[in-house]
Design a protein around this motif. Structure first.
Motif, mmCIF file in Angstrom:
data_model
loop_
_atom_site.group_PDB
_atom_site.id
_atom_site.type_symbol
_atom_site.label_atom_id
_atom_site.label_comp_id
_atom_site.label_asym_id
_atom_site.label_seq_id
_atom_site.Cartn_x
_atom_site.Cartn_y
_atom_site.Cartn_z
ATOM 1 N N VAL A 55 0.795 -1.248 0.122
ATOM 2 C CA VAL A 55 -0.183 -0.035 0.051
ATOM 3 C C VAL A 55 1.025 1.091 0.189
ATOM 4 N N SER A 56 1.771 1.303 1.000
ATOM 5 C CA SER A 56 2.716 2.445 1.126
ATOM 6 C C SER A 56 3.484 2.616 -0.205
ATOM 7 N N SER A 57 4.241 1.259 -0.928
ATOM 8 C CA SER A 57 4.832 1.312 -2.081
ATOM 9 C C SER A 57 4.251 2.119 -3.412
ATOM 10 N N MET A 58 2.882 1.401 -3.490
ATOM 11 C CA MET A 58 2.053 1.917 -4.510
ATOM 12 C C MET A 58 1.841 3.384 -4.665
ATOM 13 N N SER A 59 1.482 3.936 -3.288
ATOM 14 C CA SER A 59 1.074 5.283 -3.036
ATOM 15 C C SER A 59 2.199 6.203 -3.466
ATOM 16 N N GLU A 60 3.174 5.905 -2.931
ATOM 17 C CA GLU A 60 4.448 6.551 -3.366
ATOM 18 C C GLU A 60 4.877 6.560 -4.908
ATOM 19 N N HIS A 61 4.644 5.483 -5.514
ATOM 20 C CA HIS A 61 5.062 5.340 -6.794
ATOM 21 C C HIS A 61 3.924 6.418 -7.446
ATOM 22 N N VAL A 62 2.973 6.445 -7.154
ATOM 23 C CA VAL A 62 1.829 7.454 -7.932
ATOM 24 C C VAL A 62 2.400 8.531 -7.812
ATOM 25 N N VAL A 63 2.683 9.097 -6.490
ATOM 26 C CA VAL A 63 2.964 10.515 -6.277
ATOM 27 C C VAL A 63 4.351 10.891 -7.159
ATOM 28 N N ASP A 64 5.269 9.928 -6.874
ATOM 29 C CA ASP A 64 6.559 10.078 -7.666
ATOM 30 C C ASP A 64 6.382 10.442 -9.276
ATOM 31 N N ARG A 65 5.709 9.269 -9.599
ATOM 32 C CA ARG A 65 5.501 9.334 -10.919
ATOM 33 C C ARG A 65 4.921 10.487 -11.577
ATOM 34 N N LEU A 66 3.900 11.045 -10.794
ATOM 35 C CA LEU A 66 3.229 12.243 -11.312
ATOM 36 C C LEU A 66 3.954 13.369 -11.074
ATOM 37 N N LYS A 67 4.905 13.388 -10.208
ATOM 38 C CA LYS A 67 5.950 14.618 -10.108
ATOM 39 C C LYS A 67 6.929 14.579 -11.115
ATOM 40 N N ARG A 68 7.518 13.537 -11.320
ATOM 41 C CA ARG A 68 8.546 13.326 -12.113
ATOM 42 C C ARG A 68 8.128 13.282 -13.773
#
Length: 123
Positions: A55-68
């Protein structure tokens, strides 16, 4: 960070979020169209991960991908606990749960019409 070539529509943002969750093997992904129902966002996405770590990893990936990839900054809450993570990307609100937490809160039901709820109860 790559500067966005254009501002993402809420539909494009939704697709990027759904793709990220799919890539990370999210389960039971549901999208709710909030247009005309709420001023807070155009869409809500609800998904499950098998563990707090996922759950934490998926959430972090969403945020990181949208930023990057799009220069989109998101607010994120609950990532450290990993039971229920809330991501506010502006036009799309994302909830990522562990299955038992999702079952307890049943937030999908808040946005279903009475006809949808009756149909779900019959199935």
């Amino acid at each position: 960070m790559t500067a966005p070539s254009h501002t993402l529509s809420s539909e494009e943002l939704l697709q990027h979020i759904l793709t990220s969750l799919e890539d990370d093997k999210a389960e039971d992904v549901v999208q709710v169209d909030l247009r005309g129902k709420s001023e807070m966002a155009d869409y809500m996405v609800i998904a499950s991960g098998r563990s707090s770590r996922q759950v934490s990893s998926m959430s972090e990936h969403v945020v990181d991908r949208l930023k990057r990839e799009h220069g989109r900054l998101c607010k994120i809450e609950g990532k450290d606990a990993g039971d229920w993570v809330l991501i506010d990307s502006g036009d799309v609100i994302v909830h990522v749960f562990r299955p038992e937490v999702r079952e307890f809160y049943q937030i999908e039901k808040m946005w279903q019409s009475p006809a949808d709820q009756a149909s779900a109860q019959r199935n």
